[in-house]
Structure formats: C-alpha cells, structure tokens
Write a protein that holds these residues in place. Sequence first.
Motif, PDB file in Angstrom:
ATOM      1  N   GLY A  52       0.795  -1.224   0.000  1.00  0.00           N
ATOM      2  CA  GLY A  52       0.000   0.000   0.000  1.00  0.00           C
ATOM      3  C   GLY A  52       0.830   1.278   0.000  1.00  0.00           C
ATOM      4  N   ASP A  53       2.141   1.173   0.231  1.00  0.00           N
ATOM      5  CA  ASP A  53       2.988   2.373   0.182  1.00  0.00           C
ATOM      6  C   ASP A  53       3.033   2.944  -1.227  1.00  0.00           C
ATOM      7  N   THR A  54       3.044   4.257  -1.296  1.00  0.00           N
ATOM      8  CA  THR A  54       3.260   4.975  -2.553  1.00  0.00           C
ATOM      9  C   THR A  54       4.309   6.046  -2.304  1.00  0.00           C
ATOM     10  N   VAL A  55       4.939   6.505  -3.363  1.00  0.00           N
ATOM     11  CA  VAL A  55       5.921   7.578  -3.221  1.00  0.00           C
ATOM     12  C   VAL A  55       5.225   8.825  -2.679  1.00  0.00           C
ATOM     13  N   PHE A  56       4.030   9.101  -3.167  1.00  0.00           N
ATOM     14  CA  PHE A  56       3.279  10.258  -2.669  1.00  0.00           C
ATOM     15  C   PHE A  56       3.010  10.111  -1.176  1.00  0.00           C
ATOM     16  N   GLY A  57       2.522   8.951  -0.754  1.00  0.00           N
ATOM     17  CA  GLY A  57       2.221   8.725   0.664  1.00  0.00           C
ATOM     18  C   GLY A  57       3.460   8.833   1.535  1.00  0.00           C
ATOM     19  N   LEU A  58       4.575   8.282   1.057  1.00  0.00           N
ATOM     20  CA  LEU A  58       5.822   8.373   1.826  1.00  0.00           C
ATOM     21  C   LEU A  58       6.310   9.818   1.918  1.00  0.00           C
ATOM     22  N   SER A  59       6.133  10.563   0.851  1.00  0.00           N
ATOM     23  CA  SER A  59       6.562  11.968   0.891  1.00  0.00           C
ATOM     24  C   SER A  59       5.767  12.736   1.935  1.00  0.00           C
ATOM     25  N   ARG A  60       4.494  12.465   2.051  1.00  0.00           N
ATOM     26  CA  ARG A  60       3.667  13.145   3.059  1.00  0.00           C
ATOM     27  C   ARG A  60       4.010  12.640   4.461  1.00  0.00           C
ATOM     28  N   PRO A  91      17.043   6.241  -7.726  1.00  0.00           N
ATOM     29  CA  PRO A  91      16.821   6.330  -9.177  1.00  0.00           C
ATOM     30  C   PRO A  91      16.423   5.016  -9.849  1.00  0.00           C
ATOM     31  N   LEU A  92      16.604   3.898  -9.195  1.00  0.00           N
ATOM     32  CA  LEU A  92      16.311   2.611  -9.828  1.00  0.00           C
ATOM     33  C   LEU A  92      14.908   2.088  -9.548  1.00  0.00           C
ATOM     34  N   ILE A  93      14.136   2.804  -8.714  1.00  0.00           N
ATOM     35  CA  ILE A  93      12.793   2.294  -8.402  1.00  0.00           C
ATOM     36  C   ILE A  93      11.791   2.710  -9.479  1.00  0.00           C
ATOM     37  N   ASP A  94      10.759   1.919  -9.607  1.00  0.00           N
ATOM     38  CA  ASP A  94       9.623   2.267 -10.452  1.00  0.00           C
ATOM     39  C   ASP A  94       8.547   2.791  -9.505  1.00  0.00           C
ATOM     40  N   PRO A  95       8.262   4.105  -9.528  1.00  0.00           N
ATOM     41  CA  PRO A  95       7.304   4.659  -8.562  1.00  0.00           C
ATOM     42  C   PRO A  95       5.899   4.082  -8.696  1.00  0.00           C
ATOM     43  N   ASP A  96       5.592   3.478  -9.842  1.00  0.00           N
ATOM     44  CA  ASP A  96       4.276   2.885 -10.042  1.00  0.00           C
ATOM     45  C   ASP A  96       4.233   1.409  -9.656  1.00  0.00           C
ATOM     46  N   ASP A  97       5.371   0.864  -9.234  1.00  0.00           N
ATOM     47  CA  ASP A  97       5.434  -0.551  -8.881  1.00  0.00           C
ATOM     48  C   ASP A  97       6.465  -0.751  -7.768  1.00  0.00           C
ATOM     49  N   LEU A  98       6.157  -0.219  -6.568  1.00  0.00           N
ATOM     50  CA  LEU A  98       7.074  -0.369  -5.438  1.00  0.00           C
ATOM     51  C   LEU A  98       7.057  -1.819  -4.965  1.00  0.00           C
ATOM     52  N   VAL A  99       8.231  -2.358  -4.709  1.00  0.00           N
ATOM     53  CA  VAL A  99       8.383  -3.749  -4.325  1.00  0.00           C
ATOM     54  C   VAL A  99       8.342  -3.862  -2.798  1.00  0.00           C
ATOM     55  N   VAL A 100       7.369  -4.628  -2.294  1.00  0.00           N
ATOM     56  CA  VAL A 100       7.236  -4.832  -0.850  1.00  0.00           C
ATOM     57  C   VAL A 100       8.531  -5.429  -0.306  1.00  0.00           C
ATOM     58  N   ASP A 101       8.977  -4.903   0.834  1.00  0.00           N
ATOM     59  CA  ASP A 101      10.202  -5.291   1.540  1.00  0.00           C
ATOM     60  C   ASP A 101      11.478  -4.686   0.952  1.00  0.00           C
ATOM     61  N   ALA A 102      11.369  -3.980  -0.181  1.00  0.00           N
ATOM     62  CA  ALA A 102      12.534  -3.248  -0.680  1.00  0.00           C
ATOM     63  C   ALA A 102      12.777  -2.068   0.263  1.00  0.00           C
ATOM     64  N   ILE A 103      14.001  -1.598   0.293  1.00  0.00           N
ATOM     65  CA  ILE A 103      14.351  -0.496   1.198  1.00  0.00           C
ATOM     66  C   ILE A 103      14.624   0.759   0.387  1.00  0.00           C
ATOM     67  N   LEU A 104      13.949   1.826   0.772  1.00  0.00           N
ATOM     68  CA  LEU A 104      14.121   3.130   0.128  1.00  0.00           C
ATOM     69  C   LEU A 104      14.840   4.080   1.063  1.00  0.00           C
ATOM     70  N   ALA A 105      15.678   4.913   0.493  1.00  0.00           N
ATOM     71  CA  ALA A 105      16.253   6.042   1.229  1.00  0.00           C
ATOM     72  C   ALA A 105      15.266   7.192   1.097  1.00  0.00           C
ATOM     73  N   VAL A 106      14.872   7.768   2.217  1.00  0.00           N
ATOM     74  CA  VAL A 106      13.911   8.870   2.199  1.00  0.00           C
ATOM     75  C   VAL A 106      14.573  10.115   2.778  1.00  0.00           C
ATOM     76  N   PRO A 107      14.954  11.063   1.903  1.00  0.00           N
ATOM     77  CA  PRO A 107      15.504  12.322   2.404  1.00  0.00           C
ATOM     78  C   PRO A 107      14.420  13.089   3.160  1.00  0.00           C
ATOM     79  N   LEU A 108      14.769  13.606   4.311  1.00  0.00           N
ATOM     80  CA  LEU A 108      13.801  14.358   5.105  1.00  0.00           C
ATOM     81  C   LEU A 108      13.710  15.787   4.592  1.00  0.00           C
ATOM     82  N   GLY A 109      12.601  16.435   4.878  1.00  0.00           N
ATOM     83  CA  GLY A 109      12.278  17.711   4.258  1.00  0.00           C
ATOM     84  C   GLY A 109      12.840  18.941   4.931  1.00  0.00           C
ATOM     85  N   PHE A 110      14.113  18.938   5.242  1.00  0.00           N
ATOM     86  CA  PHE A 110      14.754  20.146   5.772  1.00  0.00           C
ATOM     87  C   PHE A 110      16.114  20.281   5.112  1.00  0.00           C
ATOM     88  N   PRO A 111      16.650  21.499   5.072  1.00  0.00           N
ATOM     89  CA  PRO A 111      17.976  21.676   4.481  1.00  0.00           C
ATOM     90  C   PRO A 111      19.011  20.853   5.247  1.00  0.00           C
TER      91      PRO A 111
END
Length: 167
Positions: A76-84, A98-118
């Motif tokens: 159920g994760d989406t890039v939009f949902g993770l960004s929020r 850069p290697l992920i397909d945002p329309d087909d996120l793979v369950v149990d794959a690990i993403l780096a999520v930059p936080l929203g501050f400088p």
Amino acid sequence: MQFLIQGDRGVWVEYLQLALTRAGHPTRIDGIFGERTCQALKNFTGNTDVCTVNREVWEKLNPYLTGYRMHTIEKGDTVFGLSRRYGTTEEAILTANPLIDPDDLVVDAILAVPLGFPLVPQMVKYTSVLTQWIIDGLVVRYPFLSAGVIGKSVMGKDIHSLLDRNR
C-alpha cells in the motif's frame, strides 16, 4: 556518540538541539542542556523520567542529523504517501532512489527517504562529526555522488571529497 545529561554544555548539546528542532521539538540552539532542552528531549523520547542522551537516543536522533531515514516498503505504500509521511517531496525520494519504479514499489525493498529540511545547518558549530553526517546525507540524497577521503589534515582528521560519478 557523546553521553549527555542536563547541565552539559558544548557542541554536542548544539547537535542534540538541532536534531530535536528538526524532529519537531523545537528548542533554542545555544549549546546549553537546560530545562527547555530537557523538555524537548522528553517530548521526543516519550520518557518523562530521565533527561539523558545515550547511544539509543542518538540512534533515534540520527535521521535528523544525517537528513534521511531508510524505509522498508510495505503493501500500500506509494511515493506520494511516503513523501507526506516523512515531510519531504516525491522528487527528493525519486532522486535518492533512481532505480525504483514509482508505479510498482516492491514490498520489503528499502528506500532512502531524504527528510524535508535543508541538510547543511547554519546555526551550529562545525566539527568533523557534523561534516561526516552532512556527507552521508548528501550521498544518500544524490546517489550520483561518491564520497572519498583524499588525505589527512594536520589534526589527523579525514579530508573528504565528493565526486559526481556521472562526469
């Protein structure tokens, strides 16, 4: 990591205050571990009994110092949902992964999520520790960068380099 207690002063207290502020528990960044910093720390940890910073607390604060966290994709994760969820942008997540397909996120794959501050703070003293946190954060946010060490300073500290692997 530096063990801290209320009453301590110095650059490690500034880093604590920076991380707490970035985590949504603002406190004055003055390098003094006083009552305000103690209360912000208690709010962050949920522990109202103790006002100390040990290795476990630093590990929880680490994303607010390096500017990213790692996220294991769930159904159920989406890039939009993770960004929020993490207070960042879809663009930042896609740039860091850069290697992920945002329309087909793979369950149990690990993403780096930059936080929203400088990533580079302007209100704390710089040390080799802070420099390393910033470099770690830059390499995660911009995976085309490569970090290296090109020598040692007269103080015996690493001299870092950042290279664009695409050039």
